[in-house]
Structure formats: C-alpha cells, structure tokens
Design an enzyme around this catalytic site. Structure first.
Site, PDB file in Angstrom:
ATOM      1  N   TYR A 149       0.829  -1.201   0.000  1.00 49.41           N
ATOM      2  CA  TYR A 149       0.000   0.000   0.000  1.00 49.41           C
ATOM      3  C   TYR A 149       0.874   1.266   0.000  1.00 49.41           C
ATOM      4  CZ  TYR A 149      -4.469  -2.371   1.155  1.00 49.41           C
ATOM      5  OH  TYR A 149      -5.608  -3.130   1.152  1.00 49.41           O
ATOM      6  N   SER A 150       1.619   1.460   1.107  1.00 45.19           N
ATOM      7  CA  SER A 150       2.316   2.729   1.325  1.00 45.19           C
ATOM      8  C   SER A 150       3.374   2.993   0.265  1.00 45.19           C
ATOM      9  CB  SER A 150       3.000   2.730   2.692  1.00 45.19           C
ATOM     10  OG  SER A 150       2.067   2.448   3.697  1.00 45.19           O
ATOM     11  N   GLU A 162      -8.084  -5.903   9.093  1.00 44.32           N
ATOM     12  CA  GLU A 162      -7.001  -5.649  10.036  1.00 44.32           C
ATOM     13  C   GLU A 162      -7.549  -5.419  11.439  1.00 44.32           C
ATOM     14  OE1 GLU A 162      -4.548  -2.599   8.230  1.00 44.32           O
ATOM     15  OE2 GLU A 162      -2.731  -3.694   8.698  1.00 44.32           O
TER      16      GLU A 162
HETATM   17  C1  LIG Z   1       6.397  -1.218  11.539  1.00 41.00           C
HETATM   18  C2  LIG Z   1       5.639  -0.761  10.329  1.00 41.00           C
HETATM   19  C3  LIG Z   1       5.208  -1.687   9.398  1.00 41.00           C
HETATM   20  C4  LIG Z   1       4.518  -1.274   8.257  1.00 41.00           C
HETATM   21  N1  LIG Z   1       4.134  -2.211   7.337  1.00 41.00           N
HETATM   22  C5  LIG Z   1       3.512  -1.813   6.193  1.00 41.00           C
HETATM   23  C6  LIG Z   1       3.167  -2.756   5.172  1.00 41.00           C
HETATM   24  O1  LIG Z   1       3.411  -3.965   5.315  1.00 41.00           O
HETATM   25  N2  LIG Z   1       2.586  -2.313   4.046  1.00 41.00           N
HETATM   26  C7  LIG Z   1       2.294  -1.002   3.844  1.00 41.00           C
HETATM   27  O2  LIG Z   1       1.743  -0.667   2.806  1.00 41.00           O
HETATM   28  N3  LIG Z   1       2.616  -0.063   4.780  1.00 41.00           N
HETATM   29  C8  LIG Z   1       3.225  -0.443   5.942  1.00 41.00           C
HETATM   30  N4  LIG Z   1       3.579   0.498   6.895  1.00 41.00           N
HETATM   31  C9  LIG Z   1       3.364   1.925   6.597  1.00 41.00           C
HETATM   32  C10 LIG Z   1       2.232   2.583   7.370  1.00 41.00           C
HETATM   33  O3  LIG Z   1       1.014   2.213   6.871  1.00 41.00           O
HETATM   34  C11 LIG Z   1       2.491   4.107   7.308  1.00 41.00           C
HETATM   35  O4  LIG Z   1       3.636   4.360   8.071  1.00 41.00           O
HETATM   36  C12 LIG Z   1       1.346   4.922   7.835  1.00 41.00           C
HETATM   37  O5  LIG Z   1       0.270   4.866   6.972  1.00 41.00           O
HETATM   38  C13 LIG Z   1       1.743   6.395   8.041  1.00 41.00           C
HETATM   39  O6  LIG Z   1       2.330   6.927   6.903  1.00 41.00           O
HETATM   40  P1  LIG Z   1       3.737   7.666   6.949  1.00 41.00           P
HETATM   41  O7  LIG Z   1       4.674   6.815   7.696  1.00 41.00           O
HETATM   42  O8  LIG Z   1       4.095   8.069   5.593  1.00 41.00           O
HETATM   43  O9  LIG Z   1       3.509   8.954   7.856  1.00 41.00           O
HETATM   44  P2  LIG Z   1       2.884  10.332   7.372  1.00 41.00           P
HETATM   45  O10 LIG Z   1       1.610  10.087   6.686  1.00 41.00           O
HETATM   46  O11 LIG Z   1       3.913  11.124   6.689  1.00 41.00           O
HETATM   47  O12 LIG Z   1       2.539  11.005   8.775  1.00 41.00           O
HETATM   48  C14 LIG Z   1       3.497  11.722   9.545  1.00 41.00           C
HETATM   49  C15 LIG Z   1       2.770  12.348  10.709  1.00 41.00           C
HETATM   50  O13 LIG Z   1       1.798  13.276  10.234  1.00 41.00           O
HETATM   51  C16 LIG Z   1       0.524  12.966  10.764  1.00 41.00           C
HETATM   52  N5  LIG Z   1      -0.542  13.281   9.805  1.00 41.00           N
HETATM   53  C17 LIG Z   1      -0.582  12.970   8.483  1.00 41.00           C
HETATM   54  N6  LIG Z   1      -1.738  13.403   7.953  1.00 41.00           N
HETATM   55  C18 LIG Z   1      -2.443  13.985   8.960  1.00 41.00           C
HETATM   56  C19 LIG Z   1      -3.721  14.613   9.054  1.00 41.00           C
HETATM   57  N7  LIG Z   1      -4.519  14.743   7.992  1.00 41.00           N
HETATM   58  N8  LIG Z   1      -4.118  15.092  10.250  1.00 41.00           N
HETATM   59  C20 LIG Z   1      -3.325  14.980  11.336  1.00 41.00           C
HETATM   60  N9  LIG Z   1      -2.107  14.398  11.320  1.00 41.00           N
HETATM   61  C21 LIG Z   1      -1.680  13.904  10.132  1.00 41.00           C
HETATM   62  C22 LIG Z   1       0.596  11.489  11.041  1.00 41.00           C
HETATM   63  O14 LIG Z   1      -0.374  11.101  11.984  1.00 41.00           O
HETATM   64  C23 LIG Z   1       2.011  11.330  11.545  1.00 41.00           C
HETATM   65  O15 LIG Z   1       2.093  11.670  12.882  1.00 41.00           O
HETATM   66  C24 LIG Z   1       4.258   0.100   8.046  1.00 41.00           C
HETATM   67  C25 LIG Z   1       4.701   1.026   8.995  1.00 41.00           C
HETATM   68  C26 LIG Z   1       5.388   0.616  10.131  1.00 41.00           C
HETATM   69  C27 LIG Z   1       5.839   1.658  11.110  1.00 41.00           C
END
Ligand SMILES: Cc1cc2nc3c(=O)[nH]c(=O)nc-3n(C[C@H](O)[C@H](O)[C@H](O)COP(=O)(O)OP(=O)(O)OC[C@H]3O[C@@H](n4cnc5c(N)ncnc54)[C@H](O)[C@@H]3O)c2cc1C
Lengths: 342, 395
Positions: B133-134, B249
């Site tokens: 996804y991400s 999930e």
């Molecule tokens: C251990 C781990 C395993 C993972 N495994 C997978 C996987 O197998 N497959 C996959 O696809 N993804 C995976 N992920 C990714 C995960 O889904 C993303 O990390 C998550 O969706 C957040 O995205 P980001 O890390 O880009 O943070 P960002 O979206 O950049 O967010 C950064 C900060 O900004 C805040 N923020 C963002 N938008 C808003 C808003 N509108 N209002 C308020 N606050 C906001 C967030 O809450 C966060 O605090 C994994 C992540 C981790 C940590």
C-alpha cells in the site's frame, strides 16, 4: 535576584553550539556509530577550545568556571549527542576533584584533564556499569560511602552493550585500598550522584530539544494531503505540548546548576526525564514510519536519552528522594519552601 | 448475552491446547514465544516450517468460511484458538498477512478462480504475502498512490515504488494498489493487483529499523508483471477493495494480539514483583491501569466481533486501533520503567546489537501508533465518521 545567564555565558554557549553543529552534526554522529564510536580528532579540538578544563581550577590550568557556566555546555553536548566523554570531565570529575586540589597527585590529574592528556570515568554504586571506563586513565568509584580515585591499571573492565550505540559501558572490578581513597566524607557519594544527576538532566534537555527540532523541521517539509503535515493541528499541538514540557524542565535544571541542592537536582531530573520521553515519543510519531528506522537520525538522540534516564538515579529514585524531602516533618513550608535554596 | 463457554467450546479448547502441547516440541520447541513484533527476524525458516505444519493440521484460517477452505469456526472457537495459541507460547506467525488480510480480501471480493488459485497456498502455509500500500508520498494520504500499472496484452505491467512493505523480502506474493487510469487522482482510478514477488522486475531493499533489524522494505517495480486476471474487483475499484482489507485488520486477529498483550503484561507484573518495583505505589497504579486497559480492549473486541456480519463497522471498530496502539505503546514504556536501570543494557556481546524481548517490545511499540493508520488519522476518522464532524479542509 537575577535568574539569568550573563552575556558572556551565553556567548560561550553559542560558540560551543556552533562548534558542535560543525563537528558533531547528526551525520557525524551516525558516522561515529558505524565506525570507532569516538573521534580523537574531535576530542583534540574540544581540548584545544579549553572545554575539558572548563571547571578545572585556574591554578591547574583550567578556566575555573562554575557549573552555572558548565550546565549550558553540558546541554549543548546533549543537543549534539556528543559521543566523547566531555560531560563526565567537566560536570562530574573536575568538580569532585577540585575539592582535593591541594593533593599533588590530584592537582596533576586536574591539570591533565585541562590539558586533555588525562581522562576520567565516574561510577556511583547505584549504577552497575561505568561509562567510558575502558578508555579512562583514572576512575572515580564509590564503595561503602567512600570515594576512591583508582588508576585504570587497578581496574578490570568488562564491556557491556548499552541501548545507546554510542555509549560505552562496562562493569568494573576493583579492590579499594588506602592508596585509592579520595574521601570518606559520608556526604561525598551523594554529591557525586547529584553531579551525575545534574549532568544527565542537562544533557537530556539538549537531547529533547534536538528531537523536537528534528520533528518540527520534518513537519515543515513532509507533505500529505497536499499540505505540510505541520499544518495539521494534531501535529502542531503534539510538538507544542512537548516544547512546553521542555521549557518547564529548563528552569529547574538551571536552578539546580546554581544551588546544587539535592531537592532541585531531583526535581530537574524528573522534569527532564519526562520531557525527553515525551519528546522521543512525539518526534517518532511526527516522523511516521520514518521515525521507526535506523536510517533517520532521530533514534540516536532517543537512545541517548533512554540510556541517560537510567543512570545517576532514575525517575523512580529521584521521585522517591524528592517525596521524602517534600513530605518530611521539617520540610520548609510556605514562602520559605518555595524559594529557599536549601 | 452469554459470556461463558459451552461444553462443546471446552472440547475445542482441549483439542487445540492438546495439539499445541504435542506439536510445539522437538525442532519447534525453541520457537516458543519467538518471532513476535520486533522479533520478526528470529528463526524465520523454522517458523516457516511451523506455518506449514499448522497448515497441514488445518489450523490456518480457523475463522474462514468452510467454503473457502477454513474451519468456519464460531467466534467462541476463534477466541479459544487465540487464547490457547498464546498460552502455549505459539511463535509469531509468518503467514499472518496472508491469513489475516490477503485471504479474507480474496474471499470477500475475489473471483471463484482467484479463490481456487490463491487460498490453498495460504491455508497450507506455503505462500507468504505482503501488503503493498504505502509509498514515499502515500502514507496517511494513501489515495496519493503513484505506482502505475498498464494492461499490455494479457499482463499488467507495473512501475513505481512501495515502501515500509513488511516481510516483502520473504514473501511470495504482494497485494498492490496501483493507478491503472491515466490522469486519475485520489481514490479513483486505482486497482488491486496480486503480484508475484520473485521476478526480475521487482527489487526489494530492506530498511533497517531502530531495533537494528529489518522487517520492512522498499519495493521497486520496474516493468514488473502479473497476469491480467490477477486483479481483485474491477479496474478502478481498488480503493473499495483496499478499504475492505483494512477492515480485516481490525477483525478477529486482534483477539490473538490481545493474548500476546496479556502474556507481555503478565511478564512485566512478574518482573515488578521479583525486583521490588511492585511495592512502589506509582508502579502499582500503572500496572493496575494497564490491566484495566486490557480488559477494556477484550470486552470491546468481543462486543465488536459479536456483531460481525454487519456491513457497517460499528463505532467501537473505529476506536479499537487507537485504543490498543496507545495502550501498547504505554505498556512498552511501563516495561522499561519496571526494569529500571537493567532496561538500558543489551544482552549480547560487545559489537552486537541484540535486544531482550522487553526491549524489543519497547522499541517496536513506538511504531504501533503509526502503522495501520496513525493515531492522528484514527482520531480524524472517529471525529468525521463516528461523530459526523465536518471533514478537514484539504489542499
Ligand atoms: C512497523 C511498520 C510496518 C509497516 N508495514 C507496512 C506494510 O506492510 N505495508 C504497507 O503498505 N505499509 C506499511 N507500513 C506503513 C504505514 O502504513 C504508514 O507508516 C502509515 O500509513 C503512516 O504513513 P507515513 O509513515 O508516511 O507517515 P505520514 O503520513 O507522513 O505522517 C506523519 C505524521 O503526520 C501525521 N498526519 C498525516 N496526515 C495527517 C492529518 N490529515 N491530520 C493529522 N495528522 C496527520 C501522522 O499522523 C504522523 O504523525 C508500516 C509502517 C510501520 C511503522
């Protein structure tokens, strides 16, 4: 009454901050962690700036400054997550040894600290391990209410692994002797713990601020939903809340550096441990998954704060000590209790 | 309302607990309590063998419908299964993404052909799955996916990049959200593709975590291919299917997670009693509060799952991720505070970077409030969907 630093103190702090920004930025810390863990070149420059002799008396070639000057420098060392053991020299070893500078061997050691030719490590009986023991020329070690000054050759050092990849800790095995005794003053080990606690608190303050700064920088640039994430109120409020905690930990740290009163040191310690923990938790959150990686610098600061929270009396210890003092029958009450230094 | 187990439930309990006692032995004995969050790298091959072993005995897909090859077990049996699996110290499941996410999605949205093609490999423990996804610019804003897929003859050709893909380095398949309509943006124009991982067009680069190990990865798609029929739902329906997966999930697997939480809390309480911290009134209260939190989660999960089959997710489903993630992150910190100075020392030899189980717990739980929807996004969802507040203004 004036609870503020002088122009000179702040100027000196700024010089050290600029120096560390150039010589000990996050990239250099990372490099250090991947390599030797310590930079002799950086240490030489710290010596050259006179920093190792900051609190060494002038008679032994130091700058003869107090811990009020020192606390700002220790905070900067924390801010940079400086790997080399500068803090232990200026905030623990030199202030402890200075009281015994009339002993020629101690005077020589103090001169060595200022000249950068001698390094000390310090360990309190409360802590099972001593930081940078292996590299030290002498160790300040406590045993049964007495403080000993022990040459490295008389200590067997067994390295352990700290959660902080840049912290070097070791168990020390040694036998106290009359020739190692520095002081049997029953208050000496408490003083050592207080100095260590203050040093850990001041570093924690710097570490917490770096974590918030890194997260705020990231929040300004990282975009989601077409906007910088820092424009979301949830993110703003998180970071603002931690900044409040840091500011309110700062005053007790500076006060403790001035009074060196156990009560103030315990207060500073608890406030900083909480602020640094909140800074770490929040900064990781703001970085999202990035914050959970080894590849982003944040974790170096988080792990240093974690390691420092556990030494020189942890939160549990200082809160218990503080509650004994606050709740004792002869605790000062009213205005006396608020502003009294003792 | 009925909160007790029937005689038939207890018979099922005896079956699974007996099976665990008989089988988590010999070569599998050392897998006990290993491979959980933060420890995913431990004994991977052995855990893969264990997954197959479970598959052979029919313990994968306990809650799946029988028509899909599962046991069709009622809620009470699923609860019992997870309780007994955790009680026995069952290792972290290498197939959990397939069993918990890919499989249920295919069951709900896939074609009959796809069910025949993909479900048996999950149920046997042979095929491991990962979730694509991400992306670097699509984290919380998942709809900002830029990975593209074009239909060329009988194949989808995929170009782009995923990130944070857990277990991609060991997976056989990945479910990928990709943009299949040129010029589309947001939720529209996305498709849900099932992509084989072992191919020339895919490069996997591990990302090191703060634990020092790597569980997640960057995945680069450079002309990667999958057969035209490996699309779940129709082209352009990817968002709907992806959201369906996210709902799984929050499903029955949380029961298993809670049993792991229970084991962790028990361990922390035992340590507090042994090292004296349980005498400290502040620690006592935090431990009691942690216990309360666990009971709340469990009651909430049972209440939510009792309504399974409702097409609308109830309110308590929205709140559960936020609650458990925050609770678990606090538990990680509590573990360190209970350990005291001991928490700051790693158990390995100098030069190594090995963590104890509780140190892994502490570090891993830093990420609980991030993956599967960050706390902030969860709160937005609760405010907007459960409370009907206006949507946040977006650029
Ligand atoms: C251990 C781990 C395993 C993972 N495994 C997978 C996987 O197998 N497959 C996959 O696809 N993804 C995976 N992920 C990714 C995960 O889904 C993303 O990390 C998550 O969706 C957040 O995205 P980001 O890390 O880009 O943070 P960002 O979206 O950049 O967010 C950064 C900060 O900004 C805040 N923020 C963002 N938008 C808003 C808003 N509108 N209002 C308020 N606050 C906001 C967030 O809450 C966060 O605090 C994994 C992540 C981790 C940590």
């Amino acid at each position: 009454m004036k609870f503020a630093f002088t122009e000179d103190q702040l100027l000196f702090r700024d010089t050290v901050r600029d120096f560390l920004a150039a010589e000990c930025g996050p990239a250099q810390v990372r490099e250090c962690a991947a390599g030797e863990g310590r930079s002799p070149a950086r240490w030489a420059k710290l010596v050259e700036m006179g920093l190792t002799g900051l609190t060494v008396p002038e008679a032994q070639g130091g700058l003869g400054l107090s811990l009020v000057d020192g606390v700002l420098i220790v905070e900067e060392a924390g801010r940079a997550a400086l790997p080399e053991p500068l803090v232990d020299q200026i905030a623990i070893a030199a202030p402890l040894l200075a009281a015994f500078a009339d002993r020629t061997d101690v005077a020589e050691i103090l001169a060595g600290i200022a000249a950068g030719t001698v390094k000390l490590a310090a360990g309190h009986p409360l802590d099972p391990f001593v930081a940078d023991a292996g590299d030290a020329d002498y160790l300040l070690l406590g045993r049964e209410d007495a403080l000993h000054l022990v040459p490295r050759g008389r200590v067997t050092v067994t390295a352990e692994v700290s959660v902080d990849p840049l912290r070097r800790i070791a168990a020390v095995d040694w036998t106290p002797g009359n020739d190692t005794l520095l002081s049997a003053d029953p208050a000496i080990l408490d003083r050592m713990l207080d100095l260590g606690g203050l040093a850990a608190a001041a570093q924690g303050l710097g570490l917490a601020q770096t974590m918030v700064d890194l997260a705020a920088d990231y929040a300004r640039t990282r975009q989601q939903f077409g906007k910088a994430i820092g424009s979301f109120q949830a993110v703003k409020h998180h970071l603002a809340t931690v900044q409040v905690a840091i500011e309110f930990a700062r005053a007790p740290v500076y006060k403790a550096a001035f009074t060196l009163a156990p009560r103030d040191i315990s207060h500073a310690r608890v406030a900083v441990i909480d602020a640094a923990a909140a800074a770490a938790r929040t900064a990781i959150q703001v970085f999202g998954a990035m914050g959970y990686t080894y590849e982003v610098d944040l974790h170096f600061f988080m792990k240093r704060a974690w390691a420092l929270a556990g030494v020189w009396g942890d939160r549990h210890y200082h809160l218990a000590r503080l509650s004994r003092m606050v709740l004792s029958d002869d605790a000062a009450l009213g205005a006396d209790g608020t502003f009294a230094d003792k | 309302m009925k909160l007790s187990f029937s005689a038939e439930d207890e018979a099922f309990r005896a079956e699974i607990s007996g099976w665990m006692a008989d089988h988590l032995t010999g070569p599998f004995a050392r897998l006990k309590n290993r491979g959980g969050p933060g420890d995913e790298h431990a004994f991977f091959e052995e855990r893969r063998a264990w997954e197959r072993h479970m598959g052979k005995a029919g313990w994968i897909g306990v809650g799946w419908p029988t028509s899909a090859g599962g046991r069709g077990a009622p809620l009470s049996h699923q609860v019992i299964f997870y309780e007994e699996y955790a009680r026995a110290g069952g290792p972290g499941r290498v197939g959990h993404i397939g069993e918990g996410l890919a499989g249920p999605t295919i069951v709900a949205f896939g074609s009959e052909d796809q069910k025949r093609r993909f479900l048996p490999g999950i149920l046997s423990g042979d095929d491991l799955w990962c979730q694509g996804y991400s992306e670097p610019n699509a984290g919380s804003d998942l709809a900002n996916v830029r990975t593209r897929a074009r239909l060329v003859g009988d194949r989808w050709v995929i170009d782009g990049q995923k990130v944070w893909t857990s277990l991609a380095h060991v997976s056989d398949w990945c479910f990928v959200i990709a943009r299949t309509e040129d010029g589309s943006s947001g939720h529209r124009g996305l498709s849900y593709l099932l992509v084989p991982m072992n191919q020339k067009g895919i490069t996997v680069r591990p990302i090191q975590q703060m634990t020092g190990t790597s569980e997640f990865n960057e995945v680069f798609f450079d002309g990667a291919e999958t057969a035209a029929e490996n699309i779940v739902g129709k082209p352009g329906e990817g968002w709907k299917v992806a959201m369906g997966t996210l709902a799984f999930e929050r499903g029955a697997s949380t029961l298993g997670q809670q049993m792991a939480f229970r084991n962790q809390l028990d361990e922390i309480i035992a340590i507090a009693k042994a090292n004296g911290r349980a005498k400290d009134p502040v620690m006592r209260q935090r431990l009691a509060e942690a216990w309360i939190g666990l009971q709340i989660m469990r009651a909430n999960a049972l209440r939510m799952l009792s309504q399974a089959g409702n097409p609308e997710l109830p309110r308590e489903a929205y709140v559960s991720k936020l609650y458990w993630a925050t609770w678990h992150r606090d538990l990680g910190k509590l573990a360190m505070d209970v350990l005291g100075p001991e928490a700051d020392v790693f158990p390995g030899e100098p030069g190594t970077y090995e963590l104890t189980a509780l140190q892994q717990l502490f570090l891993f739980t830093r990420s609980d409030t991030i993956y599967a929807g960050t706390n902030e996004i969860q709160r937005n969802i609760i405010a907007e969907r459960a409370l009907g507040m206006p949507r946040e203004a977006r650029a």
